[in-house]
Motif scaffolding. Structure first.
Motif, PDB file in Angstrom:
ATOM      1  N   CYS A 239      52.968 -17.776 -22.470  1.00 13.30           N
ATOM      2  CA  CYS A 239      52.799 -16.287 -22.482  1.00 13.30           C
ATOM      3  C   CYS A 239      51.157 -16.114 -22.924  1.00 13.30           C
ATOM      4  O   CYS A 239      50.809 -15.146 -22.408  1.00 13.30           O
ATOM      5  CB  CYS A 239      53.467 -15.418 -23.459  1.00 13.30           C
ATOM      6  N   GLY A 240      50.580 -17.007 -23.681  1.00 15.38           N
ATOM      7  CA  GLY A 240      49.093 -17.017 -23.856  1.00 15.38           C
ATOM      8  C   GLY A 240      48.845 -16.017 -24.959  1.00 15.38           C
ATOM      9  O   GLY A 240      47.681 -15.939 -25.357  1.00 15.38           O
ATOM     10  N   CYS A 242      49.038 -16.608 -28.092  1.00 15.23           N
ATOM     11  CA  CYS A 242      48.526 -17.400 -29.294  1.00 15.23           C
ATOM     12  C   CYS A 242      46.988 -17.471 -28.767  1.00 15.23           C
ATOM     13  O   CYS A 242      46.119 -17.434 -29.926  1.00 15.23           O
ATOM     14  CB  CYS A 242      48.985 -18.753 -29.198  1.00 15.23           C
ATOM     15  N   MET A 274      46.340 -21.276 -21.700  1.00 19.75           N
ATOM     16  CA  MET A 274      47.885 -21.505 -21.389  1.00 19.75           C
ATOM     17  C   MET A 274      48.130 -21.080 -19.980  1.00 19.75           C
ATOM     18  O   MET A 274      49.588 -21.406 -19.747  1.00 19.75           O
ATOM     19  CB  MET A 274      48.480 -20.750 -22.316  1.00 19.75           C
ATOM     20  N   CYS A 325      53.731 -15.940 -32.092  1.00 18.73           N
ATOM     21  CA  CYS A 325      54.159 -16.691 -31.054  1.00 18.73           C
ATOM     22  C   CYS A 325      55.748 -16.265 -30.853  1.00 18.73           C
ATOM     23  O   CYS A 325      56.505 -16.431 -31.887  1.00 18.73           O
ATOM     24  CB  CYS A 325      54.236 -18.314 -31.434  1.00 18.73           C
ATOM     25  N   VAL A 327      58.142 -17.990 -29.677  1.00 18.77           N
ATOM     26  CA  VAL A 327      59.168 -18.941 -30.088  1.00 18.77           C
ATOM     27  C   VAL A 327      58.971 -19.763 -31.127  1.00 18.77           C
ATOM     28  O   VAL A 327      59.421 -20.940 -31.176  1.00 18.77           O
ATOM     29  CB  VAL A 327      59.351 -20.020 -28.678  1.00 18.77           C
TER      30      VAL A 327
HETATM   31  S1  SF4 Z   1      52.529 -21.551 -27.964  1.00 19.90           S
HETATM   32 FE1  SF4 Z   1      53.847 -19.628 -28.232  1.00 19.90          FE
HETATM   33  S2  SF4 Z   1      52.316 -17.910 -28.106  1.00 19.90           S
HETATM   34 FE2  SF4 Z   1      51.266 -19.841 -27.378  1.00 19.90          FE
HETATM   35  S3  SF4 Z   1      51.820 -19.498 -25.123  1.00 19.90           S
HETATM   36 FE3  SF4 Z   1      53.512 -20.838 -26.146  1.00 19.90          FE
HETATM   37  S4  SF4 Z   1      54.887 -19.300 -26.302  1.00 19.90           S
HETATM   38 FE4  SF4 Z   1      52.990 -17.990 -26.148  1.00 19.90          FE
END
Ligand code: SF4
Ligand code: SF4
Length: 342
Positions: A239-240, A242, A274, A325, A327
């Motif tokens: 998802c990016g 972070c 990401m 995040c 997850v």
């Molecule tokens: S680490 Fe978590 S916040 Fe980052 S891209 Fe992956 S799922 Fe999204």
């Protein structure tokens, strides 16, 4: 340069009113329950309660979307660049985000000098604000920071009771104090300096995350081919968020908008390592085509590459990525796991 003054109780809001008359003032405000930095006209709008704004204040120097220039090509090429920002004060920056600035500075002021970033840095006085609490996600201490560390600020404020200690750290900080001189008292500052040291010790003892970085840089780099990254990447959604909320991330994309009449604009927009498209070449080749490669790159950038390139870690321990995040990928757990992986 460190000189200390005292801002007496009840004088913060009038001081911010005065600053807003003399500078363009950016400060944390609470909007719909979310703490954000934005332009304010006076102290009454500013949120002085403890909290780490959702989006880091790097947006002031490196906006999410930024016009680089517009052009007209009908009659020879005419380029128009945006005018720089007026003298500004960025108020209420917490210590981890101050370090975020010193982490980004060598990126934008290294081999390539980024005039857009540097103009805003030059014209902004940064007023730091020590923390009065620590969040469960905080771990700035692991990187040599502290909830009361002023590194990266021009003027550092620390709340002591109802008053504030004001430490002047640079000529820009000195100029701000001179321009608002009637608010700052020289008397009693030594006692406030002692109180700040005690606050720092008390807050550092409250960190719930103990992060040991000993040997992690070399171990992480040595694990480049490890299956560890594949297992970590299974959980990542890509998802990016972070990277978007990180005070040290700085990936961007350049977007040209051609209006079809020989005029157009060029924009710089945040991007993320990401995302698959970030490294996609026009040939179709993608050097980081798999999620495993992107996840590995993000952590190696934080723990190893930024250190190699700039002599500074790429993380300041703000904990935003941990909190956001979806997850529960947690960089402090990744650090601990890297130490354990064979
Ligand atoms: S680490 Fe978590 S916040 Fe980052 S891209 Fe992956 S799922 Fe999204
Ligand atoms: S990697 Fe996470 S904890 Fe480190 S500076 Fe970025 S958002 Fe903060």
């Amino acid at each position: 340069m460190t000189a200390a003054r005292v801002l007496a109780g009840g004088r913060m809001v009038p001081l911010l009113d005065r600053i807003a008359q003399k500078y363009r003032l950016m400060a944390p405000v609470r909007e719909d329950g979310v703490l954000l930095y934005r332009r304010v006209d006076g102290g009454g709008e500013v949120c002085l309660d403890f909290g780490l704004p959702l989006v880091p204040p790097k947006t002031h120097f490196f906006p999410q979307t930024e016009l680089l220039f517009s052009y007209a090509a009908a009659d020879g090429l005419e380029l128009k660049e945006p005018s720089g920002i007026p003298a500004s004060v960025l108020f209420g920056v917490r210590p981890c985000d101050l370090r975020g600035f010193t982490t980004l500075d060598p990126v934008f002021n290294g081999r390539f000098r980024d005039a857009y970033y540097l103009d805003k840095r030059e014209n902004t006085t940064v007023v730091g604000l020590s923390c009065t609490e620590v969040r469960p996600e905080c771990f700035c201490g692991a990187y040599g920071g502290s909830p009361v560390d002023g590194q990266g600020a021009d003027l550092m404020l620390t709340r002591v009771g109802e008053s504030y200690l004001a430490e002047i750290l640079t000529p820009k900080g000195e100029q701000l104090v001179r321009r608002c001189g009637e608010f700052f008292l020289p008397e009693g500052a030594e006692e406030f300096v002692r109180a700040k040291a005690a606050l720092g010790r008390e807050l550092e003892a409250r960190f719930s995350r103990r992060v040991d970085l000993e040997g992690v840089k070399d171990k992480a780099a040595a694990l480049f081919e490890s299956s560890y990254w594949r297992k970590l990447a299974y959980r990542c959604l890509g998802c990016g968020i972070c990277t978007y909320l990180c005070p040290t991330c700085h990936c961007f994309d350049i977007v040209d908008e051609d209006r079809g009449d020989q005029t157009g604009t060029r924009w710089r927009c945040w991007d993320s390592c990401m995302f698959r498209d970030f490294t996609l070449h026009t040939s179709g080749h993608n050097p980081r085509g798999s999620k495993m490669e992107r996840v590995r790159n993000r952590f190696l950038h934080k723990l190893s590459y930024h250190l190699d390139r700039h002599g500074l870690p790429g993380c300041v321990g703000c904990g935003r990525c941990i909190a956001a995040c979806p997850v529960n990928i947690d960089i402090t757990r990744v650090i601990a796991e890297i130490k354990e992986v064979e």
